[in-house]
Design a protein around this motif. Structure first.
Motif, PDB file in Angstrom:
ATOM      1  N   ASN A  35       0.806  -1.218   0.000  1.00  0.00           N
ATOM      2  CA  ASN A  35       0.000   0.000   0.000  1.00  0.00           C
ATOM      3  C   ASN A  35       0.841   1.271   0.000  1.00  0.00           C
ATOM      4  O   ASN A  35       0.301   2.358   0.096  1.00  0.00           O
ATOM      5  CB  ASN A  35      -0.924   0.023   1.218  1.00  0.00           C
ATOM      6  N   GLY A  36       2.149   1.149  -0.067  1.00  0.00           N
ATOM      7  CA  GLY A  36       2.984   2.334  -0.083  1.00  0.00           C
ATOM      8  C   GLY A  36       3.389   2.846   1.282  1.00  0.00           C
ATOM      9  O   GLY A  36       4.018   3.888   1.405  1.00  0.00           O
ATOM     10  N   GLY A  37       3.055   2.126   2.335  1.00  0.00           N
ATOM     11  CA  GLY A  37       3.599   2.452   3.648  1.00  0.00           C
ATOM     12  C   GLY A  37       2.751   3.330   4.537  1.00  0.00           C
ATOM     13  O   GLY A  37       3.226   4.334   5.040  1.00  0.00           O
ATOM     14  N   SER A  38       1.497   2.974   4.790  1.00  0.00           N
ATOM     15  CA  SER A  38       0.711   3.784   5.713  1.00  0.00           C
ATOM     16  C   SER A  38      -0.372   2.982   6.423  1.00  0.00           C
ATOM     17  O   SER A  38      -1.485   3.446   6.600  1.00  0.00           O
ATOM     18  CB  SER A  38       0.068   4.967   4.985  1.00  0.00           C
ATOM     19  N   VAL A  39      -0.079   1.767   6.839  1.00  0.00           N
ATOM     20  CA  VAL A  39      -0.976   0.989   7.686  1.00  0.00           C
ATOM     21  C   VAL A  39      -0.434   1.066   9.102  1.00  0.00           C
ATOM     22  O   VAL A  39       0.725   0.731   9.340  1.00  0.00           O
ATOM     23  CB  VAL A  39      -1.064  -0.481   7.230  1.00  0.00           C
ATOM     24  N   THR A  40      -1.245   1.535  10.040  1.00  0.00           N
ATOM     25  CA  THR A  40      -0.738   1.726  11.393  1.00  0.00           C
ATOM     26  C   THR A  40      -1.555   1.008  12.452  1.00  0.00           C
ATOM     27  O   THR A  40      -1.028   0.233  13.220  1.00  0.00           O
ATOM     28  CB  THR A  40      -0.676   3.228  11.735  1.00  0.00           C
ATOM     29  N   GLY A  41      -2.877   1.259  12.517  1.00  0.00           N
ATOM     30  CA  GLY A  41      -3.678   0.727  13.599  1.00  0.00           C
ATOM     31  C   GLY A  41      -4.355  -0.584  13.270  1.00  0.00           C
ATOM     32  O   GLY A  41      -4.503  -0.965  12.110  1.00  0.00           O
ATOM     33  N   SER A  42      -4.793  -1.285  14.317  1.00  0.00           N
ATOM     34  CA  SER A  42      -5.461  -2.567  14.119  1.00  0.00           C
ATOM     35  C   SER A  42      -6.371  -2.865  15.298  1.00  0.00           C
ATOM     36  O   SER A  42      -6.233  -2.302  16.382  1.00  0.00           O
ATOM     37  CB  SER A  42      -4.430  -3.693  13.963  1.00  0.00           C
ATOM     38  N   THR A  43      -7.320  -3.774  15.072  1.00  0.00           N
ATOM     39  CA  THR A  43      -8.165  -4.280  16.143  1.00  0.00           C
ATOM     40  C   THR A  43      -8.780  -5.594  15.699  1.00  0.00           C
ATOM     41  O   THR A  43      -8.811  -5.908  14.503  1.00  0.00           O
ATOM     42  CB  THR A  43      -9.277  -3.279  16.506  1.00  0.00           C
ATOM     43  N   ASN A  54      -3.071   5.686   3.180  1.00  0.00           N
ATOM     44  CA  ASN A  54      -2.929   6.105   1.786  1.00  0.00           C
ATOM     45  C   ASN A  54      -4.246   6.005   1.033  1.00  0.00           C
ATOM     46  O   ASN A  54      -4.571   6.864   0.204  1.00  0.00           O
ATOM     47  CB  ASN A  54      -1.874   5.257   1.071  1.00  0.00           C
ATOM     48  N   ALA A  55      -5.009   4.961   1.302  1.00  0.00           N
ATOM     49  CA  ALA A  55      -6.265   4.740   0.585  1.00  0.00           C
ATOM     50  C   ALA A  55      -7.457   5.366   1.289  1.00  0.00           C
ATOM     51  O   ALA A  55      -8.542   5.441   0.709  1.00  0.00           O
ATOM     52  CB  ALA A  55      -6.506   3.246   0.406  1.00  0.00           C
ATOM     53  N   GLY A  56      -7.287   5.805   2.543  1.00  0.00           N
ATOM     54  CA  GLY A  56      -8.426   6.316   3.302  1.00  0.00           C
ATOM     55  C   GLY A  56      -9.452   5.243   3.571  1.00  0.00           C
ATOM     56  O   GLY A  56     -10.659   5.486   3.479  1.00  0.00           O
ATOM     57  N   SER A  57      -8.980   4.049   3.920  1.00  0.00           N
ATOM     58  CA  SER A  57      -9.894   2.916   4.052  1.00  0.00           C
ATOM     59  C   SER A  57      -9.547   2.041   5.249  1.00  0.00           C
ATOM     60  O   SER A  57      -8.535   2.234   5.927  1.00  0.00           O
ATOM     61  CB  SER A  57      -9.852   2.062   2.773  1.00  0.00           C
ATOM     62  N   VAL A  58     -10.425   1.068   5.485  1.00  0.00           N
ATOM     63  CA  VAL A  58     -10.223   0.043   6.500  1.00  0.00           C
ATOM     64  C   VAL A  58     -10.260  -1.309   5.805  1.00  0.00           C
ATOM     65  O   VAL A  58     -11.161  -1.575   4.998  1.00  0.00           O
ATOM     66  CB  VAL A  58     -11.313   0.108   7.586  1.00  0.00           C
ATOM     67  N   LEU A  59      -9.295  -2.159   6.106  1.00  0.00           N
ATOM     68  CA  LEU A  59      -9.208  -3.483   5.502  1.00  0.00           C
ATOM     69  C   LEU A  59      -9.609  -4.543   6.521  1.00  0.00           C
ATOM     70  O   LEU A  59      -9.353  -4.404   7.719  1.00  0.00           O
ATOM     71  CB  LEU A  59      -7.793  -3.761   5.008  1.00  0.00           C
ATOM     72  N   ILE A 115       2.918  10.135   8.541  1.00  0.00           N
ATOM     73  CA  ILE A 115       1.707   9.364   8.742  1.00  0.00           C
ATOM     74  C   ILE A 115       0.517  10.239   8.410  1.00  0.00           C
ATOM     75  O   ILE A 115       0.652  11.414   8.067  1.00  0.00           O
ATOM     76  CB  ILE A 115       1.608   8.816  10.175  1.00  0.00           C
ATOM     77  N   GLY A 116      -0.680   9.699   8.536  1.00  0.00           N
ATOM     78  CA  GLY A 116      -1.876  10.502   8.324  1.00  0.00           C
ATOM     79  C   GLY A 116      -3.012   9.694   7.776  1.00  0.00           C
ATOM     80  O   GLY A 116      -2.873   8.512   7.452  1.00  0.00           O
ATOM     81  N   GLY A 117      -4.189  10.347   7.661  1.00  0.00           N
ATOM     82  CA  GLY A 117      -5.389   9.630   7.278  1.00  0.00           C
ATOM     83  C   GLY A 117      -5.835   8.746   8.429  1.00  0.00           C
ATOM     84  O   GLY A 117      -5.526   9.001   9.594  1.00  0.00           O
ATOM     85  N   PRO A 118      -6.583   7.687   8.148  1.00  0.00           N
ATOM     86  CA  PRO A 118      -6.993   6.775   9.218  1.00  0.00           C
ATOM     87  C   PRO A 118      -5.786   6.068   9.825  1.00  0.00           C
ATOM     88  O   PRO A 118      -4.993   5.464   9.105  1.00  0.00           O
ATOM     89  CB  PRO A 118      -7.925   5.787   8.515  1.00  0.00           C
ATOM     90  N   VAL A 119      -5.641   6.153  11.147  1.00  0.00           N
ATOM     91  CA  VAL A 119      -4.486   5.576  11.823  1.00  0.00           C
ATOM     92  C   VAL A 119      -4.838   4.534  12.867  1.00  0.00           C
ATOM     93  O   VAL A 119      -3.958   3.807  13.334  1.00  0.00           O
ATOM     94  CB  VAL A 119      -3.599   6.664  12.467  1.00  0.00           C
TER      95      VAL A 119
END
Length: 339
Positions: free
Chosen positions: A43-51, A64-69, A95-99
């Protein structure tokens, strides 16, 4: 400009880019921790948070995508759960966007940061995009429920700050709302689901990062300022109305904490800072999964041969039973079984 205030611009994209090197223990060896790759999604390096969601799947944010996977924990299949959030506004290296993401019942809430504001007095991003907590609606769209960026501008920390909206990093459900860390303004906020915001704890130059709430107990990790010495990497216990209490220290660049198997506290250490400059990452393959000891130290987790599990700049983790799921900023999920 303080070191802590600049580091948070880069702490996730450069400093939290994750890859995990598996220990040498065989995948068939059930007597010690084993690391395997569950999923990969560049994704180009911007996945940070998880649950872990109410359906048992792993959910991660993609700035980067402004999304949740959504990631199936059995098959590793990756699908887009929701999209349409503001994307990160700053260039590569930020960083930035959804985190981060959290569920209340079956409703998803997403923490969004660094999509607009002022950086050293210069505007960035789209002023219509809000830094704060968004709720996923039944129609698949998102609604802002708390504008943390505006609150931060109206309630600035002392001393002076470099990014007026702050850099919110982690979020956990707490007392009918959420706790949120701000690694730039060095504080922890309580945010209600109706948009009310208050300050729970304020720190000096320590860079608060990860959060864990378990049985009404709150734990937080501190990354510490440059040069991110191990003694500055700490796990604190927070209780409203009381000063923060140090639980453990001794691992550099701590960025997450979770309650794991047997009720033990685990934390993620990004590793040894490379010393290049403010906001530069840890050296590759120096990260560790560490566990809190009775004497207040942080011990690296080892395989059955006594070798430390080596992580390449990890960012966040979740536990299900004796398995940890470690999420990669560049797009990947790794399982650490048999903990």
């Amino acid at each position: 400009m303080s070191t802590a205030r600049r580091i948070v611009l880069f702490i996730a994209a450069f400093g939290l880019v994750t890859g995990v090197i598996a220990p040498t223990a065989s995948a068939h060896d059930r007597r010690g921790p084993v690391v395997t790759q569950l999923a990969s999604f560049g994704n180009g390096g911007s996945v940070t948070g998880s649950t872990i969601g109410p359906d048992g799947a792993l959910y991660v944010t993609d700035g980067n995508a402004g999304s949740v996977l959504r990631i199936d924990r059995r098959s590793g299949r990756v699908t887009t759960y929701a999209t349409g959030l503001p994307r990160k506004a700053l260039p590569p290296g930020a960083i930035g966007g959804p985190v981060d993401i959290a569920f209340v019942g079956r409703t998803a809430y997403v923490l969004v940061t660094l999509v607009s504001g002022k950086l050293a007095g210069a505007p960035f991003g789209n002023s219509a995009d809000k830094n704060g907590i968004y709720r996923l609606e039944r129609n698949g769209g998102f609604r802002v429920v708390a504008d943390i960026g505006k609150w931060s501008v109206d309630n600035p920390p002392a001393p002076a700050f470099f990014i007026d909206t702050g850099v919110q990093y982690a979020m956990e459900p707490y007392h009918g709302g959420f706790l949120v860390t701000d690694g730039h303004h060095n504080r922890v906020l309580h945010v209600t689901r109706h948009g009310g915001i208050s300050e729970v704890a304020t720190f000096g130059n320590v860079v608060p990062t990860g959060l864990e709430v378990t049985n009404s107990r709150v734990f937080i990790t501190l990354a510490g300022p440059n040069p991110h010495r191990p003694e500055d990497g700490k796990v604190l216990a927070l209780r409203r109305g009381s000063p923060p209490r140090e639980v453990a220290s001794g691992a550099s660049l701590l960025i997450d904490v979770e309650r794991g198997p047997g009720g033990r506290l685990y934390a993620l250490s990004q590793g040894q800072w490379d010393g290049v400059g403010e906001g530069s990452p840890a050296l590759p393959n120096t990260g560790r999964l560490v566990v809190v000891q009775d004497d207040g130290s942080l011990a690296p987790v080892v395989d059955r041969h006594g070798r430390e599990l080596v992580l390449d700049r990890p960012t966040s983790m979740e536990f299900v039973g004796d398995t940890a799921y470690v999420v990669s900023v560049v797009g990947g999920v790794y399982k650490i079984d048999n903990l």
